[in-house]
Design a protein around this motif. Structure first.
Motif, PDB file in Angstrom:
ATOM      1  N   ASN A 176     -19.563 -10.719  -8.522  1.00  0.00           N
ATOM      2  CA  ASN A 176     -20.184  -9.621  -7.774  1.00  0.00           C
ATOM      3  C   ASN A 176     -21.489  -9.228  -8.465  1.00  0.00           C
ATOM      4  O   ASN A 176     -21.607  -8.153  -9.053  1.00  0.00           O
ATOM      5  CB  ASN A 176     -19.232  -8.430  -7.687  1.00  0.00           C
ATOM      6  CG  ASN A 176     -19.763  -7.329  -6.783  1.00  0.00           C
ATOM      7  OD1 ASN A 176     -20.536  -7.595  -5.857  1.00  0.00           O
ATOM      8  ND2 ASN A 176     -19.354  -6.094  -7.046  1.00  0.00           N
ATOM      9  N   ASN A 209     -11.465  -8.271  -0.356  1.00  0.00           N
ATOM     10  CA  ASN A 209     -11.848  -8.346  -1.763  1.00  0.00           C
ATOM     11  C   ASN A 209     -11.902  -6.928  -2.327  1.00  0.00           C
ATOM     12  O   ASN A 209     -12.964  -6.332  -2.468  1.00  0.00           O
ATOM     13  CB  ASN A 209     -13.200  -9.047  -1.900  1.00  0.00           C
ATOM     14  CG  ASN A 209     -13.579  -9.317  -3.344  1.00  0.00           C
ATOM     15  OD1 ASN A 209     -12.792  -9.068  -4.258  1.00  0.00           O
ATOM     16  ND2 ASN A 209     -14.785  -9.815  -3.553  1.00  0.00           N
ATOM     17  N   MET A 210     -10.714  -6.398  -2.615  1.00  0.00           N
ATOM     18  CA  MET A 210     -10.564  -5.015  -3.089  1.00  0.00           C
ATOM     19  C   MET A 210      -9.584  -4.982  -4.252  1.00  0.00           C
ATOM     20  O   MET A 210      -8.840  -5.939  -4.476  1.00  0.00           O
ATOM     21  CB  MET A 210     -10.015  -4.119  -1.965  1.00  0.00           C
ATOM     22  CG  MET A 210     -10.908  -3.960  -0.763  1.00  0.00           C
ATOM     23  SD  MET A 210     -10.077  -2.952   0.505  1.00  0.00           S
ATOM     24  CE  MET A 210     -11.443  -2.644   1.629  1.00  0.00           C
ATOM     25  N   ASN A 211      -9.562  -3.847  -4.951  1.00  0.00           N
ATOM     26  CA  ASN A 211      -8.557  -3.697  -5.991  1.00  0.00           C
ATOM     27  C   ASN A 211      -7.210  -3.340  -5.358  1.00  0.00           C
ATOM     28  O   ASN A 211      -7.111  -3.062  -4.157  1.00  0.00           O
ATOM     29  CB  ASN A 211      -8.986  -2.657  -7.039  1.00  0.00           C
ATOM     30  CG  ASN A 211      -9.168  -1.261  -6.447  1.00  0.00           C
ATOM     31  OD1 ASN A 211      -8.344  -0.801  -5.655  1.00  0.00           O
ATOM     32  ND2 ASN A 211     -10.232  -0.578  -6.859  1.00  0.00           N
ATOM     33  N   GLU A 212      -6.156  -3.358  -6.158  1.00  0.00           N
ATOM     34  CA  GLU A 212      -4.803  -3.180  -5.627  1.00  0.00           C
ATOM     35  C   GLU A 212      -4.604  -1.807  -5.008  1.00  0.00           C
ATOM     36  O   GLU A 212      -3.909  -1.667  -3.985  1.00  0.00           O
ATOM     37  CB  GLU A 212      -3.767  -3.437  -6.727  1.00  0.00           C
ATOM     38  CG  GLU A 212      -3.676  -4.888  -7.156  1.00  0.00           C
ATOM     39  CD  GLU A 212      -3.428  -5.825  -5.985  1.00  0.00           C
ATOM     40  OE1 GLU A 212      -2.466  -5.574  -5.224  1.00  0.00           O
ATOM     41  OE2 GLU A 212      -4.182  -6.807  -5.827  1.00  0.00           O
ATOM     42  N   PHE A 213      -5.184  -0.778  -5.584  1.00  0.00           N
ATOM     43  CA  PHE A 213      -5.056   0.560  -5.006  1.00  0.00           C
ATOM     44  C   PHE A 213      -5.690   0.600  -3.620  1.00  0.00           C
ATOM     45  O   PHE A 213      -5.100   1.132  -2.665  1.00  0.00           O
ATOM     46  CB  PHE A 213      -5.714   1.609  -5.905  1.00  0.00           C
ATOM     47  CG  PHE A 213      -5.735   2.984  -5.283  1.00  0.00           C
ATOM     48  CD1 PHE A 213      -4.609   3.791  -5.341  1.00  0.00           C
ATOM     49  CD2 PHE A 213      -6.871   3.459  -4.628  1.00  0.00           C
ATOM     50  CE1 PHE A 213      -4.602   5.057  -4.753  1.00  0.00           C
ATOM     51  CE2 PHE A 213      -6.878   4.723  -4.039  1.00  0.00           C
ATOM     52  CZ  PHE A 213      -5.741   5.513  -4.102  1.00  0.00           C
ATOM     53  N   GLU A 214      -6.877   0.056  -3.493  1.00  0.00           N
ATOM     54  CA  GLU A 214      -7.559   0.044  -2.194  1.00  0.00           C
ATOM     55  C   GLU A 214      -6.761  -0.732  -1.158  1.00  0.00           C
ATOM     56  O   GLU A 214      -6.639  -0.327   0.002  1.00  0.00           O
ATOM     57  CB  GLU A 214      -8.954  -0.555  -2.349  1.00  0.00           C
ATOM     58  CG  GLU A 214      -9.915   0.306  -3.141  1.00  0.00           C
ATOM     59  CD  GLU A 214     -11.212  -0.405  -3.487  1.00  0.00           C
ATOM     60  OE1 GLU A 214     -12.248   0.277  -3.565  1.00  0.00           O
ATOM     61  OE2 GLU A 214     -11.176  -1.644  -3.690  1.00  0.00           O
ATOM     62  N   LYS A 215      -6.198  -1.880  -1.575  1.00  0.00           N
ATOM     63  CA  LYS A 215      -5.417  -2.695  -0.640  1.00  0.00           C
ATOM     64  C   LYS A 215      -4.131  -1.995  -0.204  1.00  0.00           C
ATOM     65  O   LYS A 215      -3.759  -2.025   0.984  1.00  0.00           O
ATOM     66  CB  LYS A 215      -5.056  -4.034  -1.276  1.00  0.00           C
ATOM     67  CG  LYS A 215      -6.214  -4.996  -1.451  1.00  0.00           C
ATOM     68  CD  LYS A 215      -5.717  -6.286  -2.097  1.00  0.00           C
ATOM     69  CE  LYS A 215      -6.848  -7.247  -2.369  1.00  0.00           C
ATOM     70  NZ  LYS A 215      -6.388  -8.500  -3.002  1.00  0.00           N
ATOM     71  N   ASN A 219     -12.433 -12.906  -2.757  1.00  0.00           N
ATOM     72  CA  ASN A 219     -11.777 -13.261  -4.012  1.00  0.00           C
ATOM     73  C   ASN A 219     -11.055 -14.596  -3.825  1.00  0.00           C
ATOM     74  O   ASN A 219     -10.113 -14.696  -3.028  1.00  0.00           O
ATOM     75  CB  ASN A 219     -10.784 -12.168  -4.405  1.00  0.00           C
ATOM     76  CG  ASN A 219     -10.214 -12.376  -5.792  1.00  0.00           C
ATOM     77  OD1 ASN A 219      -9.967 -13.509  -6.216  1.00  0.00           O
ATOM     78  ND2 ASN A 219     -10.008 -11.294  -6.519  1.00  0.00           N
ATOM     79  N   ASP A 271      -7.260 -14.736  -4.041  1.00  0.00           N
ATOM     80  CA  ASP A 271      -6.525 -14.324  -2.846  1.00  0.00           C
ATOM     81  C   ASP A 271      -6.392 -15.481  -1.866  1.00  0.00           C
ATOM     82  O   ASP A 271      -5.330 -15.683  -1.254  1.00  0.00           O
ATOM     83  CB  ASP A 271      -7.232 -13.156  -2.156  1.00  0.00           C
ATOM     84  CG  ASP A 271      -7.217 -11.882  -2.975  1.00  0.00           C
ATOM     85  OD1 ASP A 271      -6.274 -11.701  -3.765  1.00  0.00           O
ATOM     86  OD2 ASP A 271      -8.145 -11.065  -2.822  1.00  0.00           O
TER      87      ASP A 271
END
Length: 322
Positions: free
Chosen positions: A255, A161-167, A271, A274
């Motif tokens: 959250n 459950n992360m944003n696209e940059f983190e993933k 998420n 996902d």
């Protein structure tokens, strides 16, 4: 299936007289001695059907209502406390420590062999969150398993459950680092209201061991991040499942920063988009069920919500002839 020595003496379990447990021993790993624990609740009538349930991260089996529901539907109920979790954690071990999710194949295989030896010829494999990821991959890796007839994934951990940059940027680097420094820890990012939404000493209705399912877990090992990331890559590529599968998740993810209704009516851990996305990528007889106001562990949701979980689940089981 590999021939294994099967222990035969069950002992009393912490959940009471209707539950028994078997301690399963395995070869030493990187921390030393290893055990897992198989818990069972037999139906009052003889049956050849069983469910094998696997818990999630920072968790263990305590969901007695779920066991009762399956008994009422004619199943013997079995659950695993994986190595280093709950009943199975030994004094020299770090809680929840894993470097590859395939480490758990040993206890799943042994549990299935025991279940078969106890007179069963049909098993519904089931997992929650990390357990859902583990069970999905186990089913994909054992397409001709003679015992497994279906899969139920309860809010499976198919993506972080992360944003696209983190993933796309951070996770691959953390996974690489986790191979070199498995015991290095980073902030877990887990929402602090999840366990308080469940436990009767806080805002929930359930009583469970807060040492085994902790109310706060602020840091997570890179070894765990790596193990999950590497497993999820296979899910993201699209696995093939040869058994009927139902994937369930809440209708929303939130959250919350303070206690409120969101913590009682949503998934605050993963998420749900996902889960939906990667369930849709799986090849086979796949059903996806959204549960309105479901919590992350759907069977711990409010009474009317989990009633819907069981209605959908058992209707699906009947439809598939499991």
């Amino acid at each position: 299936m590999t021939s294994l020595k099967i222990p035969t003496t069950y002992q009393a379990d912490v959940l009471g007289p209707d539950y028994q447990q078997l301690v399963l021993e395995f070869p030493d790993d990187y921390e030393g001695k290893v055990v897992a624990t198989l818990v069972r609740k037999k139906n009052t009538q003889a049956t050849t059907k069983a469910i094998l349930y696997i818990h999630g991260f920072i968790d263990y089996f305590f969901q007695t209502e779920m066991a009762d529901q399956f008994n009422q539907q004619g199943f013997d109920f079995y659950a695993l406390d994986l190595r280093k979790y709950g009943r199975s954690r030994l004094g020299h071990q770090q809680l929840y420590n894993v470097r590859d999710l395939s480490e758990y194949d040993a206890e799943i295989n042994k549990a299935l062999e025991i279940i078969q030896a106890e007179g069963h010829d049909a098993v519904l494999l089931s997992g929650h969150s990390t357990g859902g990821l583990i069970c999905t991959l186990f089913a994909a890796h054992h397409p001709q398993h003679s015992l497994i007839k279906g899969l139920w994934a309860n809010s499976p951990f198919y993506d972080f459950n992360m944003n696209e940059f983190e993933k796309n940027k951070a996770l691959p680097q953390l996974s690489k680092l986790g191979r070199l420094l498995p015991n290095l820890t980073i902030p877990s990012g887990l929402n602090k209201w999840y366990v308080p939404s469940l436990h009767c000493h806080y805002h929930g209705e359930w009583n469970f061991n807060l040492e085994w399912k902790q109310p706060s877990y602020k840091m997570v090992k890179l070894s765990f991040v790596r193990a999950i990331y590497e497993a999820q890559k296979e899910i993201h590529a699209g696995v093939t499942l040869t058994i009927p599968t139902i994937v369930m998740h809440s209708h929303q993810t939130t959250n919350p920063k303070k206690w409120g209704i969101e913590a009682q009516t949503s998934d605050v851990i993963l998420n749900v988009n996902d889960i939906q996305k990667y369930a849709e990528k799986m090849i086979g007889d796949i059903s996806i069920q959204t549960i309105e106001n479901g919590l992350h562990d759907l069977v711990l949701s409010a009474p009317k919500v989990r009633e819907q979980v069981y209605q959908h689940l058992f209707a699906w089981i009947k439809e598939k002839g499991i």
